[in-house]
Write a protein that holds these residues in place. Structure first.
Motif, mmCIF file in Angstrom:
data_model
loop_
_atom_site.group_PDB
_atom_site.id
_atom_site.type_symbol
_atom_site.label_atom_id
_atom_site.label_comp_id
_atom_site.label_asym_id
_atom_site.label_seq_id
_atom_site.Cartn_x
_atom_site.Cartn_y
_atom_site.Cartn_z
ATOM 1 N N ALA A 40 65.922 32.923 -24.467
ATOM 2 C CA ALA A 40 66.962 33.608 -23.700
ATOM 3 C C ALA A 40 67.246 32.912 -22.376
ATOM 4 O O ALA A 40 68.373 32.961 -21.876
ATOM 5 C CB ALA A 40 66.555 35.057 -23.450
ATOM 6 N N PHE A 41 66.253 32.271 -21.802
ATOM 7 C CA PHE A 41 66.440 31.587 -20.516
ATOM 8 C C PHE A 41 66.881 30.131 -20.683
ATOM 9 O O PHE A 41 67.456 29.559 -19.763
ATOM 10 C CB PHE A 41 65.140 31.629 -19.699
ATOM 11 C CG PHE A 41 64.910 32.953 -19.039
ATOM 12 C CD1 PHE A 41 65.465 33.218 -17.799
ATOM 13 C CD2 PHE A 41 64.162 33.938 -19.654
ATOM 14 C CE1 PHE A 41 65.263 34.437 -17.177
ATOM 15 C CE2 PHE A 41 63.955 35.156 -19.049
ATOM 16 C CZ PHE A 41 64.503 35.415 -17.806
ATOM 17 N N ALA A 42 66.573 29.543 -21.816
ATOM 18 C CA ALA A 42 66.865 28.119 -22.021
ATOM 19 C C ALA A 42 68.329 27.909 -22.403
ATOM 20 O O ALA A 42 68.907 28.706 -23.153
ATOM 21 C CB ALA A 42 65.965 27.553 -23.112
ATOM 22 N N VAL A 131 57.045 43.512 -21.680
ATOM 23 C CA VAL A 131 57.457 42.663 -20.554
ATOM 24 C C VAL A 131 58.309 41.492 -21.044
ATOM 25 O O VAL A 131 59.357 41.181 -20.459
ATOM 26 C CB VAL A 131 56.229 42.165 -19.763
ATOM 27 C CG1 VAL A 131 56.596 41.055 -18.793
ATOM 28 C CG2 VAL A 131 55.566 43.319 -19.030
ATOM 29 N N LEU A 132 57.875 40.841 -22.107
ATOM 30 C CA LEU A 132 58.628 39.691 -22.613
ATOM 31 C C LEU A 132 60.002 40.097 -23.138
ATOM 32 O O LEU A 132 60.982 39.364 -22.952
ATOM 33 C CB LEU A 132 57.819 38.960 -23.681
ATOM 34 C CG LEU A 132 56.592 38.216 -23.160
ATOM 35 C CD1 LEU A 132 55.678 37.801 -24.309
ATOM 36 C CD2 LEU A 132 56.995 37.016 -22.322
ATOM 37 N N LEU A 137 65.921 40.261 -22.170
ATOM 38 C CA LEU A 137 67.207 40.898 -21.865
ATOM 39 C C LEU A 137 67.794 40.360 -20.565
ATOM 40 O O LEU A 137 69.002 40.104 -20.480
ATOM 41 C CB LEU A 137 67.034 42.413 -21.784
ATOM 42 C CG LEU A 137 66.710 43.114 -23.101
ATOM 43 C CD1 LEU A 137 66.436 44.595 -22.869
ATOM 44 C CD2 LEU A 137 67.823 42.919 -24.108
ATOM 45 N N LEU A 138 66.942 40.182 -19.560
ATOM 46 C CA LEU A 138 67.421 39.613 -18.290
ATOM 47 C C LEU A 138 67.931 38.183 -18.483
ATOM 48 O O LEU A 138 68.964 37.807 -17.929
ATOM 49 C CB LEU A 138 66.305 39.635 -17.248
ATOM 50 C CG LEU A 138 65.897 41.010 -16.740
ATOM 51 C CD1 LEU A 138 64.676 40.897 -15.835
ATOM 52 C CD2 LEU A 138 67.051 41.688 -16.029
ATOM 53 N N VAL A 146 75.757 36.497 -21.973
ATOM 54 C CA VAL A 146 76.100 37.189 -23.214
ATOM 55 C C VAL A 146 76.988 38.364 -22.845
ATOM 56 O O VAL A 146 76.695 39.138 -21.942
ATOM 57 C CB VAL A 146 74.826 37.666 -23.937
ATOM 58 C CG1 VAL A 146 75.176 38.514 -25.137
ATOM 59 C CG2 VAL A 146 73.994 36.482 -24.353
ATOM 60 N N GLN A 147 78.083 38.511 -23.572
ATOM 61 C CA GLN A 147 79.031 39.596 -23.284
ATOM 62 C C GLN A 147 79.204 40.465 -24.508
ATOM 63 O O GLN A 147 78.922 40.055 -25.626
ATOM 64 C CB GLN A 147 80.355 38.983 -22.864
ATOM 65 C CG GLN A 147 80.181 38.066 -21.665
ATOM 66 C CD GLN A 147 81.473 37.849 -20.939
ATOM 67 O OE1 GLN A 147 82.481 38.439 -21.269
ATOM 68 N NE2 GLN A 147 81.438 37.014 -19.932
#
Length: 148
Positions: A40-42, A131-132, A137-138, A146-147
């Motif tokens: 999600a962050f990459a 937590v992960l 989601l963040l 993401v929209q």
């Protein structure tokens, strides 16, 4: 299917199937959450894989079997507390030792595993998943735009 194959090759009695299946499923869910969070962050798959590999390697090394708590350097002892592999190995080895008797109990002592830590293991692993997933989601919201 892999869990069933591992169980069949293990030669364990049917009494241990639920334990093996439960811990294998839980460690899978932790790693699924970890990899989803990293992805999600990459910005792309290559970077996600590059970032996730060291985490996987560290957790695999610090499972209590490859590197035991007694043999680990002082500055790495904290890794055991968050390693899903350590919690899974400790829970499985102690469960098998209880079932198999005195000979198997020597393995628990040899690797420094402790009996009665299943509650702690479950709490750490479920907290890791929560937590992960929240971080995932963040990451999806703020890093990948993401929209709806």
């Amino acid at each position: 299917a892999q869990i069933l194959i591992a169980y069949k090759f293990s030669g364990f009695s049917a009494d241990l199937f639920q334990t093996l299946f439960g811990w294998a499923l839980l460690v899978f869910l932790v790693y699924d959450s970890l990899f989803s969070c990293v992805a999600a962050f990459a910005p792309d798959a290559q970077l996600a894989q590059l970032v996730a590999t060291p985490m996987l390697t560290i957790f695999m090394l610090f499972n209590g079997f490859v590197v035991s708590r007694a043999a680990a350097p002082v500055w790495f002892k904290w890794v055991f507390q968050i390693s899903p592999n350590f919690h899974t190995m400790q829970s499985l080895v102690t469960a098998v030792a209880k079932h198999e008797g005195e000979d198997a109990a020597g393995i628990v002592d040899a690797f420094g595993y402790e009996y009665g830590q299943e509650g702690t293991a479950l709490a750490v692993m479920v907290a890791s998943i929560v937590v992960l997933r929240a971080l995932q989601l963040l990451g999806l919201r703020f890093c990948n735009n993401v929209q709806r």
